[in-house]
Enzyme design. Structure first.
Site, mmCIF file in Angstrom:
data_model
loop_
_atom_site.group_PDB
_atom_site.id
_atom_site.type_symbol
_atom_site.label_atom_id
_atom_site.label_comp_id
_atom_site.label_asym_id
_atom_site.label_seq_id
_atom_site.Cartn_x
_atom_site.Cartn_y
_atom_site.Cartn_z
ATOM 1 N N GLY A 1 0.809 -1.205 0.000
ATOM 2 C CA GLY A 1 0.000 0.000 0.000
ATOM 3 C C GLY A 1 0.845 1.258 0.000
ATOM 4 O O GLY A 1 1.916 1.316 -0.609
ATOM 5 N N SER A 2 0.377 2.248 0.712
ATOM 6 C CA SER A 2 0.996 3.568 0.634
ATOM 7 C C SER A 2 2.385 3.652 1.255
ATOM 8 O O SER A 2 3.080 4.645 1.057
ATOM 9 C CB SER A 2 0.079 4.611 1.286
#
Length: 488
Positions: free
Chosen positions: A220-221
């Site tokens: 993810g981020s």
């Protein structure tokens, strides 16, 4: 001597020579392979009857052999078994070995070639052979903080925490949840051992897997730290430069839009590069990935360690940027890759390496979990030195990104990891998985930012309360407690 007798004599001589050669081949050439062959009960019985060497953390044994009154004479005992199981592994009569028990078996069992003199002395003095010891790099306070942090999320939690020293690569904590008790597999009650293993293997949560080093999931981020590094290195971006913002990112001729979590517009369009990282703007980093391009973004990930197994001493999985490096990504796929989705997959160890590299002026150090290997007489057999693997970023560019990561904790989504009086760098991540399950929560961080002593990666696959999965909310406090334990 007549011809038939001579022929018989030659045949007998040839068979004798063949037998002699075969015996020598088995004893000297095949001996090591035969001894290591799974299921060789003679060797297993012999090793079970030895005083196996200790696995040590901070001067204290976390695995050792203690005398018992049965045919094997020694029982393997693990202190704080669930805490250290992902690293120690187990030593079992039926199921063999795992973890450090496997990778350093020759030392621990006393069969390593470097212990030959010790074995000779033991034979002369009529003593039982002893194994050497293996001292790990783990910090017991950090290990305990990581373990308790995951445990506090509830008994249904699946996840992992890895912490390392950015400047040496020493692994300070490696925790996996759920865990198991290796004493159950080391027991001399073989029926109980079989029952325990069947239960562990039948558990859908895979407690035998070391999630810190073996599980690869979309980061993810947290992967935006890699994309940001590529933006700085290849596009020459600085913290104050404007980048694409807004609520959506469109792709000409393709019916797809990349959106931000919660539908936000990241504060407008354009926004500063630093602000994009602080608020974890998907649009900004999807746009940036397109500007950098697949080849350079993939190369940047490789410089951080993607594509290679990071550990020699434990089973570990290689992280990846794409499933097939030769496949050209479509623009939406590249944008999703830039925010740590699509086919990007990483272990917590890998993401701790990313954080540690940024903190360490852009230098990636090889992770190591063994500090010292000793003979039974405590003489040092092996003491690995810190090893530089790669310069992932220039020192100046790394400091630029370092400052931006600090701002994520001070003014952005990483606030739960803040430590009063200490500059902490961090990045949150919430990675989408299957439509029918909550996302994965990630958090990476390091401290102090100007003199890094610890870098941490936290992965929460699932928790008891899955209604509010967020990297900062779930992972930030765990990362903070681990960093505080190291800095204390």
């Amino acid at each position: 001597m007549n011809k038939p007798v001579r022929a018989m004599a030659v045949a007998c001589l040839l068979m004798f020579l063949a037998l002699l050669l075969n015996a020598n081949y088995v004893q000297f050439v095949q001996a090591k392979d035969l001894n290591e062959k799974e299921g060789n009960r003679r060797v297993i019985d012999e090793q079970f009857s030895r005083e196996r060497g200790a696995i040590i953390v901070d001067g204290e044994p976390i695995a050792q052999s203690v005398p018992v009154k049965d045919k094997w004479q020694f029982q393997r005992k693990y202190t704080q078994p669930e805490l250290y199981a992902p690293v120690t592994g187990y030593f079992s009569y039926i199921y063999g070995r795992d973890g450090i028990e496997q990778s350093y078996n020759d030392i621990l069992s006393g069969s390593d070639d470097r212990l030959f003199v010790n074995r000779v002395i033991d034979v002369i003095s009529n003593d039982q052979p002893q194994g050497g010891s293996v001292e790990l790099t783990l910090d017991p306070a950090a290990q305990k903080a990581a373990f308790e942090g995951l445990a506090d999320l509830g008994e249904k939690t699946r996840g992992a925490v890895v912490a390392l020293d950015p400047q040496s690569g020493d692994i300070l904590a490696m925790v996996s949840q759920p865990t198991y008790n290796p004493n159950q597999l080391a027991s001399h009650d073989l029926d109980a051992v079989t029952s325990a293993m069947r239960k562990l293997e039948g558990d859908e949560n895979d407690p035998l897997i070391n999630r810190g080093a073996q599980t690869t999931l979309p980061p993810g981020s947290t992967f935006k730290a890699v994309t940001a590094a590529a933006g700085i290195e290849d596009l020459g971006l600085e913290a104050d430069d404007d980048v694409r913002g807004g609520a959506t990112l469109s792709f000409p001729g393709i019916d797809y839009q990349l959106t931000n979590q919660g539908g936000s517009n990241c504060g407008g369009n354009p926004i500063s590069f630093e602000r994009a990282l602080e608020v974890s703007c998907n649009v900004s980093f999807g746009w940036m990935a397109g500007k950098v391009g697949q080849d350079k973004l993939s190369a940047q990930a490789t410089k951080f360690g993607f594509g290679e197994r990071p550990l020699d001493d434990l089973a570990s999985a290689a992280s990846r940027f794409t499933a097939d490096p030769d496949t050209e990504l479509e623009p939406p796929q590249l944008a999703q890759s830039g925010i740590g989705q699509y086919e990007v997959a990483a272990t917590p160890l890998q993401m701790a390496m990313v954080a540690g590299t940024i903190a360490n002026d852009g230098v990636l150090m090889k992770p190591r979990i063994v500090r010292t290997v000793r003979a039974p007489n405590l003489s040092i057999l092996e003491q690995p030195e810190p090893q530089e693997l790669e310069r992932a970023m220039s020192a100046g560019d790394a400091r630029e990104l370092n400052d931006m990561m600090v701002s994520v904790v001070e003014d952005g989504t990483g606030a739960p990891a803040a430590i009063p009086g200490v500059d902490v760098g961090g990045k949150t991540g919430t990675a989408e998985s299957a439509p029918d399950r909550p996302p994965y929560a990630w958090f990476i961080s390091y401290a102090p930012a100007t003199d890094p002593q610890v870098a941490v990666a936290v992965l929460v696959e699932s928790a008891q309360n899955t209604n509010d999965i967020g990297g900062g909310r779930l992972g930030g406090p765990i990362a903070r407690s681990v960093m505080e334990a190291v800095l204390r």
